[in-house]
Scaffold this motif. Sequence first.
Motif, PDB file in Angstrom:
ATOM      1  N   ALA A   1      26.195  39.159  36.883  1.00  0.00           N
ATOM      2  CA  ALA A   1      26.033  40.482  37.483  1.00  0.00           C
ATOM      3  C   ALA A   1      27.332  41.060  38.014  1.00  0.00           C
ATOM      4  O   ALA A   1      27.361  42.173  38.523  1.00  0.00           O
TER       5      ALA A   1
ATOM      6  N   TYR B   1      28.292  44.599  37.242  1.00  0.00           N
ATOM      7  CA  TYR B   1      27.580  45.707  37.882  1.00  0.00           C
ATOM      8  C   TYR B   1      28.176  46.062  39.240  1.00  0.00           C
ATOM      9  O   TYR B   1      28.011  47.164  39.729  1.00  0.00           O
ATOM     10  N   VAL B   2      28.835  45.080  39.848  1.00  0.00           N
ATOM     11  CA  VAL B   2      29.508  45.368  41.115  1.00  0.00           C
ATOM     12  C   VAL B   2      30.698  46.286  40.846  1.00  0.00           C
ATOM     13  O   VAL B   2      30.900  47.292  41.520  1.00  0.00           O
ATOM     14  N   TYR B   3      31.438  45.926  39.811  1.00  0.00           N
ATOM     15  CA  TYR B   3      32.614  46.738  39.458  1.00  0.00           C
ATOM     16  C   TYR B   3      32.196  48.161  39.083  1.00  0.00           C
ATOM     17  O   TYR B   3      32.843  49.133  39.454  1.00  0.00           O
ATOM     18  N   MET B   4      31.089  48.271  38.364  1.00  0.00           N
ATOM     19  CA  MET B   4      30.660  49.595  37.900  1.00  0.00           C
ATOM     20  C   MET B   4      29.942  50.397  38.988  1.00  0.00           C
ATOM     21  O   MET B   4      29.568  51.545  38.780  1.00  0.00           O
ATOM     22  N   GLY B   5      29.725  49.764  40.149  1.00  0.00           N
ATOM     23  CA  GLY B   5      29.096  50.495  41.247  1.00  0.00           C
ATOM     24  C   GLY B   5      27.585  50.547  41.171  1.00  0.00           C
ATOM     25  O   GLY B   5      26.955  51.318  41.881  1.00  0.00           O
ATOM     26  N   HIS B   6      26.983  49.740  40.306  1.00  0.00           N
ATOM     27  CA  HIS B   6      25.513  49.699  40.291  1.00  0.00           C
ATOM     28  C   HIS B   6      24.986  48.946  41.497  1.00  0.00           C
ATOM     29  O   HIS B   6      23.889  49.208  41.967  1.00  0.00           O
ATOM     30  N   MET B   7      25.792  47.965  41.935  1.00  0.00           N
ATOM     31  CA  MET B   7      25.336  47.110  43.017  1.00  0.00           C
ATOM     32  C   MET B   7      26.515  46.779  43.910  1.00  0.00           C
ATOM     33  O   MET B   7      27.665  46.941  43.521  1.00  0.00           O
TER      34      MET B   7
ATOM     35  N   HIS C   1      24.237  42.109  46.561  1.00  0.00           N
ATOM     36  CA  HIS C   1      23.035  42.235  45.727  1.00  0.00           C
ATOM     37  C   HIS C   1      22.991  41.204  44.603  1.00  0.00           C
ATOM     38  O   HIS C   1      21.951  40.976  44.008  1.00  0.00           O
ATOM     39  N   THR C   2      24.150  40.610  44.313  1.00  0.00           N
ATOM     40  CA  THR C   2      24.157  39.612  43.242  1.00  0.00           C
ATOM     41  C   THR C   2      23.726  38.246  43.773  1.00  0.00           C
ATOM     42  O   THR C   2      23.630  37.297  43.011  1.00  0.00           O
TER      43      THR C   2
ATOM     44  N   SER D   1      33.461  52.655  32.438  1.00  0.00           N
ATOM     45  CA  SER D   1      32.816  53.323  33.580  1.00  0.00           C
ATOM     46  C   SER D   1      33.844  53.929  34.534  1.00  0.00           C
ATOM     47  O   SER D   1      33.517  54.765  35.359  1.00  0.00           O
ATOM     48  N   ARG D   2      35.089  53.478  34.424  1.00  0.00           N
ATOM     49  CA  ARG D   2      36.145  54.053  35.273  1.00  0.00           C
ATOM     50  C   ARG D   2      37.058  54.970  34.465  1.00  0.00           C
ATOM     51  O   ARG D   2      38.209  55.212  34.850  1.00  0.00           O
TER      52      ARG D   2
END
Lengths: 445, 621
Positions: free
Chosen positions: A43, A46-52, A56-57, A163-164
């Motif tokens: 996961a 998803y932290v890098y992409m700002g989803h979480m 949250h992981t 995503s960035r």
Amino acid sequence: MEHVVIIGNGISGVTAARHIRKLSNKRITIFSVETDYFFSRTALMYVYMGHMKFEHTQPYENWFWAKNRIELKKGFVESIDYSSKKLSLSGGDQFTYDKLILAVGSKPNKFGWPGQNLKGVQGLYSKQDLDLMEENTSRHKVDRAVIVGGGLIGVEMAEMLHSRNISVSFFVREDRFWGNVLPLKEAAIVEEHLIKKGVDLRFNTELKEIISDENGRVKAVIASTGEELACQFVGLTTGVSPNIDFLKDSDLETEEGIVVNQFLETNQTDVYSIGDCAQFSKPLAGRKKIEQVWYTGRIMGETVAQTICGNKLAYKPGHWFNSAKFFDIEYQTYGCLNSMLQEDETNFYWEHKNGKMCMHFVFDKASRKFLGLNTLGIRIRHEVMDRHLDADATIDKVMEQLKDANFDPEFYRLYEDEIVAKFNQEQGTKITVKKRSWKRILGLG
Amino acid sequence: MKNLRNIGLVIFLGGFSIFITSLFVGTYKISEDKLKALYDATEEIDKGDTIAGSLTKTAIELHILDKEFSNQFSFSSHLSDLFNKSNAVIAESFAEKDGITANEVEKIYDLAIVDGKVIYSKDVVERVFFDNNKKQKLLIANTSWMFKESKSYEKVADFKKDFEKKLKGINGKLGEKYFVWDNKYSRFDLVKASSNGPITDNKGLFLFLTFGLCIIGTLMYILPGAILMGGPGIKNNGVYHDPATNRGWIGILAFLFLIFFYILLYFYPWLIVPWTSIVDPFKGLFIEGASASQWFLYGTLYTVSMCVMGIRMFIKYRHNRYQIVRTASVLSFQIIFAFLLVEILPLFDLPAMDLKNAWPLDYDMFFDWNVKGHFDSGTVGIFMFVWGVVLSVIVIPVMVYFYGKRWYCSWVCGCGGLAETLGDPYRQLSDKRLITWKIERWMIYGVFLFAIIMTIFSGYHSYNEVNYPEMSGKDVLFGMSAYNIREWYGFLIGSIFAGVIGTGFYPILGNRAWCRFGCPLAAYMGIVQRFKSRFRITTNGGQCISCGNCSTYCEQGIDVRAYAQKGQNIIRASCVGCGVCSAVCPRGVLNLENAPNTDGSRMEAPEVILGNEGLKEFLNK
């Protein structure tokens, strides 16, 4: 009270700890140098992409460990004395164990490329790698990146950078994406999707050299084709290998990984190894000697827990399954489906006209036994496929009950009729698809 | 494309600023004509004149008639005085006509106090009012407890004090039905009737400058997302980097605005009169020339927000047909049932009922005025009432059995509808900790219990109102008044919890705070869903990688992953079946399904997660 020490707090080590706790009252300690608490490695993207957020992981709340009497210790184990059953930490502290589980995971491969240790060049495996990637791409201006290695982590990294709004050139050594796993047609779908997302895919291309700027930071790479590409970030995603440097040159038998038998035992008494770092002396039929997948790590953890608690159990995973997501396309696989058809095998392939979905079945030419399935863009019910594989079902039966296998959300368009019609046409069969049956799906009666 | 987005943002902010500023635009002036027009609406002919006359007189005394106020704040500061004094004037005139006069009091004292001793009795009353039966009765009914047979006074002063206090009550009540009570409704009506200025003169223009610009701006911001965010698929990029959705400064501002809005709406509606004037032309589509109330304003804002943000949902989840169908459903129910029908039904002299709103979310269903309203509207009205009961008692549990509570919570419900559209950007902010789950259960079932008790009281009260209209203490059961309990419920649950906290806290607690912690209907359906339903979220064998997307994006704060990673299906009373856990799962692990439930297949965790053949064989041995 027997003391079980686990090195590594990834999915393997933590699963082992949880199951040992379920089965016994043993004292359990987990050492990790990476993070305070267990998190889901898969996961990190998803932290890098700002989803979480990073927390949250973490699948368990922080109180979980004390409540279940699993001691967590942060520290780097420097050496292990197997005869006196002692661990030495880098700070000098020593701990004794009765049973030791090595679940130390992997590290990204680096193949000795010139410039591979420059700033802005990294792999992606650990929490530290994530933090480094954040720093490399947000504290420094990056508008172009090169990713080397066409596998799962590579495509994850491409999605993260995308995503960035960082444009990505993706070097793939083979002539197709994830060539050692995906058959041509599936690979083609993924490739087209990546290109549509703006990824600059380069097949038959390897990394030759990474060039530094005046501050020791990457400014360009030279490809095996001789081309020089300016970039401010290089992702090395050419696979991972067991993270066992600290165990080399000891009495523990290691090769690529820590050598274990089918019971996950090493050559040292009361020392076990599981997960990414374990290497089977005799791999199971049709499987690799080192399995670096979430699910196999978990299964090894469950298995070694039984052995440690007195129920000596061999590692025996069921039918192979896996899944992944390539940007917006979900992938699932069940059973054994190689990137190239084997001699006795034949296949049936259906692709949606949108070019984003497919189902690929492989079965035995002679017996028509169903062997494996790949899907892109269609979710499949694990239980149903597992049951087919267990029962040595024929491809015809799988087709007949194809509606049972669909796991897409309600109201999604269903393609079973279309798929089976194509199958009938190609195979000269007259299969009618059965209506979905809960009785069959849930195995009732 | 990006520029279009930015222009949209500017237009939205412009519209929003005009909306806020409009609160401070306009002047307020009451005149005799306006008062007459306002109170003439009452059914009795003399009533309107009496009230308007008295208010006019009082306004003159207070020097506020025909005086122009520059804002509603200074204007409304006089209203309390105006209403109370006017009521006093009315009371006085009625006391003069039908009440006990000072002269008569003297006469009573003469007879009731002899040699410094109090001998007040029925006889005294009869003698003083030998020619006025009405006053005789009135006084006996109210002061018999002071008769010498029941009470002896040592001091004359004590008697006089009691008597005069009681008298004040008697006289004060005589004109009661002509009083204009000083409450938020009267204040709103009077402020609205007195408003002048650019908004009241150009309502259509302001409707465009506020609602129009905000809608256009938001759409310009949302629509390019279809391209900017990349093709169809889950796009939660940057959710936790964005101060609007990570409890950052934009979120805090949105939170403050929402709280401010709800407090004004529920408790100080007269202060938002300019906003209601803006939507007058829209109200006029239903009844020509009608004036919009604060509830019409709220209904319009609510529906418009849902529609605009619903379009955002259609774009965001265009790859997911479950989300598309569900959003279309919830929008239709809001537009048709909660908005249009509520406006249209009264045009046919029927109660303005939201036909999809079920008890106990519809908490005033058994209130006396509602029951009477239905019974007074003839067969159709009674049918509507019966439908309400059937909906709650039969339709709800049966549908929850077949489909789970999602059929209501995320397909039909208005609160759910707003949460799933306007609230969608905030879904990840719900708290996932175990402790919060514990608090949640205490709170939501506490509210449910409160709703049941409150309903028993109001049901008893309404039953009496219908069957024994003459009974005294119709509203009192076990020594408590249904009115009091109702009022507390309405204040604490209906306004504060459902409105101020439920929606105001979207940017802080996530979009389902009300549905999760407070909604009694959700509690009721949750019990059915947990124990007797075909619904479950199926976990797909051993495919879970514990990534946490499902838990993060669960608006109800369910730790979905905790189940999925054990290979266990998810069956939680609180699950509203929004389907987003399934949508965000990168590995195709979760699916909302309705299926038979035998051998506990629905909710038990498997002993072995699918994939570990060795362990399975060992345990089967």
